[in-house]
Design a protein around this motif. Structure first.
Motif, PDB file in Angstrom:
ATOM      1  N   SER A  23       0.839  -1.195   0.000  1.00  0.00           N
ATOM      2  CA  SER A  23       0.000   0.000   0.000  1.00  0.00           C
ATOM      3  C   SER A  23       0.881   1.254   0.000  1.00  0.00           C
ATOM      4  CB  SER A  23      -0.899   0.013   1.238  1.00  0.00           C
ATOM      5  OG  SER A  23      -1.493   1.281   1.417  1.00  0.00           O
ATOM      6  N   GLY A  24       0.413   2.279  -0.678  1.00  0.00           N
ATOM      7  CA  GLY A  24       1.116   3.554  -0.673  1.00  0.00           C
ATOM      8  C   GLY A  24       0.757   4.442   0.502  1.00  0.00           C
ATOM      9  N   ASP A  25      -0.191   4.015   1.321  1.00  0.00           N
ATOM     10  CA  ASP A  25      -0.590   4.819   2.490  1.00  0.00           C
ATOM     11  C   ASP A  25       0.554   4.855   3.511  1.00  0.00           C
ATOM     12  OD1 ASP A  25      -3.060   5.124   1.314  1.00  0.00           O
ATOM     13  OD2 ASP A  25      -3.969   3.455   2.418  1.00  0.00           O
ATOM     14  N   VAL A  26       0.815   6.039   4.064  1.00  0.00           N
ATOM     15  CA  VAL A  26       1.920   6.181   5.007  1.00  0.00           C
ATOM     16  C   VAL A  26       1.406   6.247   6.443  1.00  0.00           C
ATOM     17  CG1 VAL A  26       3.379   7.337   3.307  1.00  0.00           C
ATOM     18  CG2 VAL A  26       1.951   8.708   4.828  1.00  0.00           C
ATOM     19  N   PHE A  27       2.236   5.798   7.369  1.00  0.00           N
ATOM     20  CA  PHE A  27       1.958   5.936   8.794  1.00  0.00           C
ATOM     21  C   PHE A  27       3.286   5.882   9.539  1.00  0.00           C
ATOM     22  CE2 PHE A  27       1.612   1.442   7.789  1.00  0.00           C
ATOM     23  CZ  PHE A  27       2.279   0.798   8.822  1.00  0.00           C
ATOM     24  N   ASP A  28       3.261   6.152  10.823  1.00  0.00           N
ATOM     25  CA  ASP A  28       4.477   6.224  11.625  1.00  0.00           C
ATOM     26  C   ASP A  28       4.938   4.816  11.999  1.00  0.00           C
ATOM     27  OD1 ASP A  28       6.587   6.847  13.253  1.00  0.00           O
ATOM     28  OD2 ASP A  28       5.449   8.121  14.640  1.00  0.00           O
ATOM     29  N   MET A  29       6.081   4.403  11.478  1.00  0.00           N
ATOM     30  CA  MET A  29       6.622   3.073  11.742  1.00  0.00           C
ATOM     31  C   MET A  29       7.777   3.112  12.745  1.00  0.00           C
ATOM     32  SD  MET A  29       6.704   1.418   7.923  1.00  0.00           S
ATOM     33  CE  MET A  29       5.262   1.379   6.876  1.00  0.00           C
ATOM     34  N   LYS A  30       7.972   4.235  13.391  1.00  0.00           N
ATOM     35  CA  LYS A  30       9.097   4.364  14.316  1.00  0.00           C
ATOM     36  C   LYS A  30       9.055   3.274  15.383  1.00  0.00           C
ATOM     37  CE  LYS A  30      11.450   7.681  17.336  1.00  0.00           C
ATOM     38  NZ  LYS A  30      11.411   9.048  17.917  1.00  0.00           N
ATOM     39  N   GLY A  31      10.174   2.561  15.532  1.00  0.00           N
ATOM     40  CA  GLY A  31      10.290   1.514  16.542  1.00  0.00           C
ATOM     41  C   GLY A  31       9.666   0.192  16.158  1.00  0.00           C
ATOM     42  N   MET A  32       9.050   0.093  15.001  1.00  0.00           N
ATOM     43  CA  MET A  32       8.362  -1.140  14.604  1.00  0.00           C
ATOM     44  C   MET A  32       9.333  -2.186  14.067  1.00  0.00           C
ATOM     45  SD  MET A  32       4.812  -0.271  12.648  1.00  0.00           S
ATOM     46  CE  MET A  32       3.338   0.221  13.542  1.00  0.00           C
ATOM     47  N   THR A  33       9.006  -3.455  14.340  1.00  0.00           N
ATOM     48  CA  THR A  33       9.632  -4.575  13.649  1.00  0.00           C
ATOM     49  C   THR A  33       8.758  -4.932  12.453  1.00  0.00           C
ATOM     50  OG1 THR A  33       8.409  -6.248  14.900  1.00  0.00           O
ATOM     51  CG2 THR A  33      10.505  -5.453  15.845  1.00  0.00           C
ATOM     52  N   TYR A  34       9.247  -5.862  11.628  1.00  0.00           N
ATOM     53  CA  TYR A  34       8.447  -6.288  10.473  1.00  0.00           C
ATOM     54  C   TYR A  34       7.128  -6.937  10.909  1.00  0.00           C
ATOM     55  CZ  TYR A  34      12.527  -5.159   7.666  1.00  0.00           C
ATOM     56  OH  TYR A  34      13.569  -4.490   7.073  1.00  0.00           O
TER      57      TYR A  34
END
Length: 445
Positions: free
Chosen positions: A263-274
């Protein structure tokens, strides 16, 4: 000596540079990757490289004005910008990309200026158009009708290099390959228009047994219906354009889409694992047992082939992604690019097949099939580069030699373009093998 400007020094540019330098043209390669461009030009006295960023229109204007013809190998979104500078300076233009409405809107101005903007001079689009039209025109010349038409193409690793669960390696625009997974599809099948929304794109591939390759899956490619008009076959009850892939790709891409991972939708992935990213996309918070949870969410067995592929890619690996505000498309495509590049000693290949059901006034019917199987030699001399770049290079040569009379915005579906281009490609061992009078059982069901 005529001067040609090539915009872009990407993965498919080298064969064009070599071809045009060998035809006694002065060639300038303008690119933001000057070292790559310099390797292409080498020490040839007629070759020249220029550092240029695609948003630098002032420099572009000067470059276009100083050359006799421009070839744009840039992403399609830049072509209209380039075309407008070509109009300003009355210069012809060649691209290998699909014609967009904004480009077609320049047709009248190009004709009034006595210019040819020749587009879709690559493989798909390009060789597919030319080889199809050669047969369609033969059928019509024999007072026949095209009852069914299938056009299938794929740029793939050679069989021995298809050694990962996706059975795929990138030999051209990696982001573009993944992005194409978000397309819808529209085609005509046995007199009925069929619309495939993007969520369904990979769900129902059909199989084709391609000689020397084996069983390949086919899924629909964009809007096939427009080719009923472009190819002049209003009588056809089937018009289908499809993409070839090895088995494993469609099943896995369908799961990736169901998990909303391109998806091209963006969100905050800070600190996330896969796994955190996946669970965010499917609305689950507990990150333990990621494979089991994904299998349950998709309602598929936990030992599914597609889940093996996702695990191999690294999407189940509980490590920080190091991302901020970003999209799943960027994350997933970057993982694929990192793990699925064509190796320096590996070959790619192009597979292209047209299948026609033709009917004639005396009641006779025949299946006609046209196939091309072309292999690269190494990752530095790929089939996809040759089959995309060389048609465009030949088109540029023909324009500057005065061998094409038409003006305006065109694609190569008329004999004065497709016949000499196909003949020149055949002299370089890029050829379609045509089979006529096949039994009806050879049609695609």
């Amino acid at each position: 000596m005529k001067k040609i400007l090539i915009l872009g020094a990407g993965l498919v540019a080298n064969p064009m540079v070599q071809y045009l330098l060998g035809k006694n043209f002065k060639v300038s390669v303008a690119s933001n990757t000057p070292e790559r461009a310099k390797v292409m030009v080498g020490n040839h006295p007629a070759g020249h490289t220029i550092y240029w960023e695609a948003d630098d229109e002032e420099t572009l204007d000067t470059l276009v004005a100083g050359h006799d013809l421009t070839v744009s190998l840039l992403p399609y979104r830049f072509h209209v910008m380039v075309a407008k500078h070509c109009l300003k300076h009355k210069k012809n233009l060649v691209t290998s990309s699909y014609v967009k409405p904004e480009m077609m809107a320049l047709d009248v101005e190009a004709k009034e200026a006595g210019l040819l903007f020749l587009n879709e001079m690559g493989l798909d689009p390009g060789i597919d158009h030319m080889s199809a039209m050669r047969i369609i025109d033969k059928i019509h010349a024999n007072e026949g009708a095209v009852m069914e038409f299938y056009s299938l193409c794929g740029a793939l690793p050679a069989p021995e290099a298809a050694d990962n669960p996706f059975k795929y390696k990138f030999s051209w625009s990696p982001k573009g390959v993944v992005l194409a997974g978000n397309n819808d599809a529209h085609f005509l099948r046995h007199g009925k228009e069929v619309d495939i929304p993007t969520a369904e794109l990979f769900k129902n591939p059909f199989e084709v047994n391609f000689p020397e390759v084996g069983i390949l899956d086919v899924y629909p490619n964009r809007d096939s219906m427009v080719y009923q008009t472009i190819y002049g076959i209003p009588e056809a009850r089937t018009v289908f354009r499809g993409t070839f892939r090895y088995k494993g790709w469609c099943e896995t891409l369908d799961v990736i889409k169901r998990l909303n991972l391109i998806s091209g939708d963006v969100f905050d992935m800070k600190g996330m694992t896969y796994p955190d990213m996946i669970l965010h996309q499917i609305g689950i918070k507990n990150s333990t047992g990621i494979r089991d949870q994904v299998a349950a969410y998709l309602n598929i067995p936990v030992n599914s082939y597609s889940l093996d592929a996702l695990e191999w890619l690294g999407l189940f690996k509980k490590v920080p992604m190091g991302r901020g505000i970003d999209s799943t498309f960027e994350v997933t495509s970057d993982l694929m690019i990192n793990k699925m590049a064509l190796g320096p000693d590996e070959r790619d290949m192009v597979v292209l097949q047209h299948t026609f059901l033709a009917g004639y006034s005396n009641g006779r019917k025949e299946v006609i099939r046209s196939r091309m199987l072309d292999f690269g030699t190494l990752a530095t001399n790929t089939s996809i580069a040759r089959t995309v770049a060389l048609p465009a290079a030949i088109g540029a040569e023909m324009i500057l030699s005065g061998k094409i009379a038409v003006k305006g915005v065109h694609i190569p579906v008329i004999p004065e373009i497709y016949n000499p281009v196909l003949e020149q490609l055949e002299s370089m061992n890029i050829r379609m093998v045509e089979e006529y009078s096949l039994p009806l059982s050879e049609n695609i069901a």
